[in-house]
Design an enzyme around this catalytic site. Structure first.
Site, short mmCIF file in Angstrom:
data_model
loop_
_atom_site.label_atom_id
_atom_site.label_comp_id
_atom_site.label_asym_id
_atom_site.label_seq_id
_atom_site.Cartn_x
_atom_site.Cartn_y
_atom_site.Cartn_z
N SER A 186 -5.75 3.07 4.87
CA SER A 186 -5.24 2.46 3.63
C SER A 186 -6.34 1.73 2.87
O SER A 186 -6.21 0.55 2.51
CB SER A 186 -4.08 1.51 3.93
OG SER A 186 -3.33 1.24 2.77
N LYS A 198 0.07 3.87 -2.59
CA LYS A 198 -0.91 4.96 -2.48
C LYS A 198 -0.26 6.33 -2.32
O LYS A 198 -0.95 7.35 -2.41
CB LYS A 198 -1.87 4.67 -1.32
CG LYS A 198 -2.72 3.40 -1.54
CD LYS A 198 -3.72 3.21 -0.42
CE LYS A 198 -4.57 1.96 -0.65
NZ LYS A 198 -3.93 0.73 -0.18
N SER A 239 0.80 -1.24 0.00
CA SER A 239 0.00 0.00 0.00
C SER A 239 0.82 1.28 0.00
O SER A 239 0.25 2.37 -0.07
CB SER A 239 -0.95 0.01 1.21
OG SER A 239 -2.02 -0.87 0.98
#
Length: 382
Positions: free
Chosen positions: A219, A167, A164
């Protein structure tokens, strides 16, 4: 008498151009090549340079000098003499004992000769890994934003699944799009994306600002899909923008397949590239800095008024140190536990990235080790 005077004046006029040329003969420019502007060398290793000096006729004097920030001047470390040739190559060594600081400024200085002008070439040397701290993570990087310098490197250019931390790029493109204060309708694709972490009903509306907090704090993968739709119209078009931005930033070990980061073939990055992505958006966006420093964020959806409280997964925001300014977590089976955080120390900003830690707590242990590394070495004076 007049005839003699005329002959004398004529002789002076004839010789004048020769004398003027001799007095103002233009000297050749001196060329120094074979040296890069920035170099990174591990602690205790000597740096050997193959330097070309042209012209070198007459045995020209060449000096290796180090800059003292305290005295604001260069001091000679070693001296060399070029062979009598039109073009000479010298082996110049930058000794390790003279590099006991994270970053040092050097120059190669060539004296003026009868035929060529003086010249100098300045370059910066980064001494990385003063110690070899014990880390659990498979890759790590400490990048000083202000100095554009890596001061710690463990497999930092190795391509790995980044989970993640992906991101960070998603957030960057949203902020740059100018659509932060618009709203986006929930699609079936977004609502059904795994690991959404927030309640989504198809047809409901989220502000893009709330989606930004959703991808950075808990997230949310669903929020990343909605951001992609809002910015580019579709996930596939958004991913193309992600890869285009990576190329623009000069990242050589990064390729995106999704806006959220679940394990997928062809989706990878490196500790160094992740650090550059973070440094870029952190330096440019006050909004981003505010978001990653947020412990919790509350909002309601537009249509169905669903109340949502988002809480960060960044444990260091809760109880570590005020020097830590926030970051982004990541975890998948292939990626292991990852984190990219921002640390400020003595007026400078550092981005610290760890990738591939086997356990959750080991990720935080490694971050603490690297933050202490900054405390110990980053402010070294020279």
């Amino acid at each position: 008498m007049k005839k003699v005077l005329s002959l004398f004046l004529a002789l002076i006029i004839m010789l004048a151009p020769i004398n003027v040329y001799a007095a103002y003969q233009v000297k050749a420019e001196t060329q120094i090549s074979g040296v890069e502007n920035k170099m990174s060398v591990p602690f205790r290793e000597e740096l050997s340079l193959s330097v070309s000096i042209s012209p070198s006729n007459g045995g020209r004097r060449v000096y290796l000098q180090r800059y003292s920030s305290e005295r604001q001047k260069y001091f000679t470390v070693s001296r060399y003499t070029t062979p009598d040739a039109s073009n000479a190559r010298l082996r110049i060594t930058v000794p390790s004992e003279k590099r006991k600081c994270t970053t040092s400024i050097w120059r190669i200085y060539v004296d003026e000769s009868d035929k060529a002008k003086k010249a100098d070439f300045a370059f910066r040397v980064t001494t990385s890994n003063f110690t070899n701290p014990k880390l659990n993570s498979l890759a790590a990087c400490i990048y000083c934003v202000d100095d554009d310098t890596v001061i710690f490197d463990r497999n930092c250019h190795e391509r790995r699944s980044q989970a993640s931390i992906t991101k960070l790029m998603t957030a960057s493109l949203l902020i740059d799009s100018g659509k932060l204060h618009r709203s986006t309708v929930v699609t079936e694709e977004a609502a059904s994306t795994p690991y959404g972490y927030i309640d989504m009903i198809v047809g409901d509306r989220f502000t893009n600002k709330s989606l930004l907090y959703a991808i950075m704090l808990p997230s949310s993968n669903s929020a990343a899909v909605l951001i992609a739709k809002s910015v580019s119209g579709s996930t596939s078009k958004f991913v193309k923008k992600m890869n285009a931005r990576a190329k623009q930033l000069g990242l050589k070990d990064t390729h995106f397949m999704t806006p959220y980061g679940l394990d997928e073939k062809g989706h990878y990055s490196s500790a160094y590239d992740i650090s550059i992505i973070m440094a870029d958006i952190y330096s440019r966006s006050r909004t981003f800095r505010r978001v990653i420093a947020t412990k919790s964020y509350y909002f309601k959806t537009k249509n169905y008024k669903i109340e949502t409280l988002l809480e960060t997964r960044d444990d260091y925001l809760k109880d570590y140190t005020k020097r830590h300014k926030g970051g982004k977590t990541g975890h998948t089976t292939n990626a292991g536990y990852c984190f990219c955080g921002v640390y400020e120390y003595r007026g400078k900003t550092y981005v610290v990235t760890v990738m591939g830690a086997p356990e959750l707590e080991q990720r935080w242990d490694d971050m603490k080790v690297l933050y202490r590394y900054i405390d110990k070495y980053a402010a070294t004076k020279y």
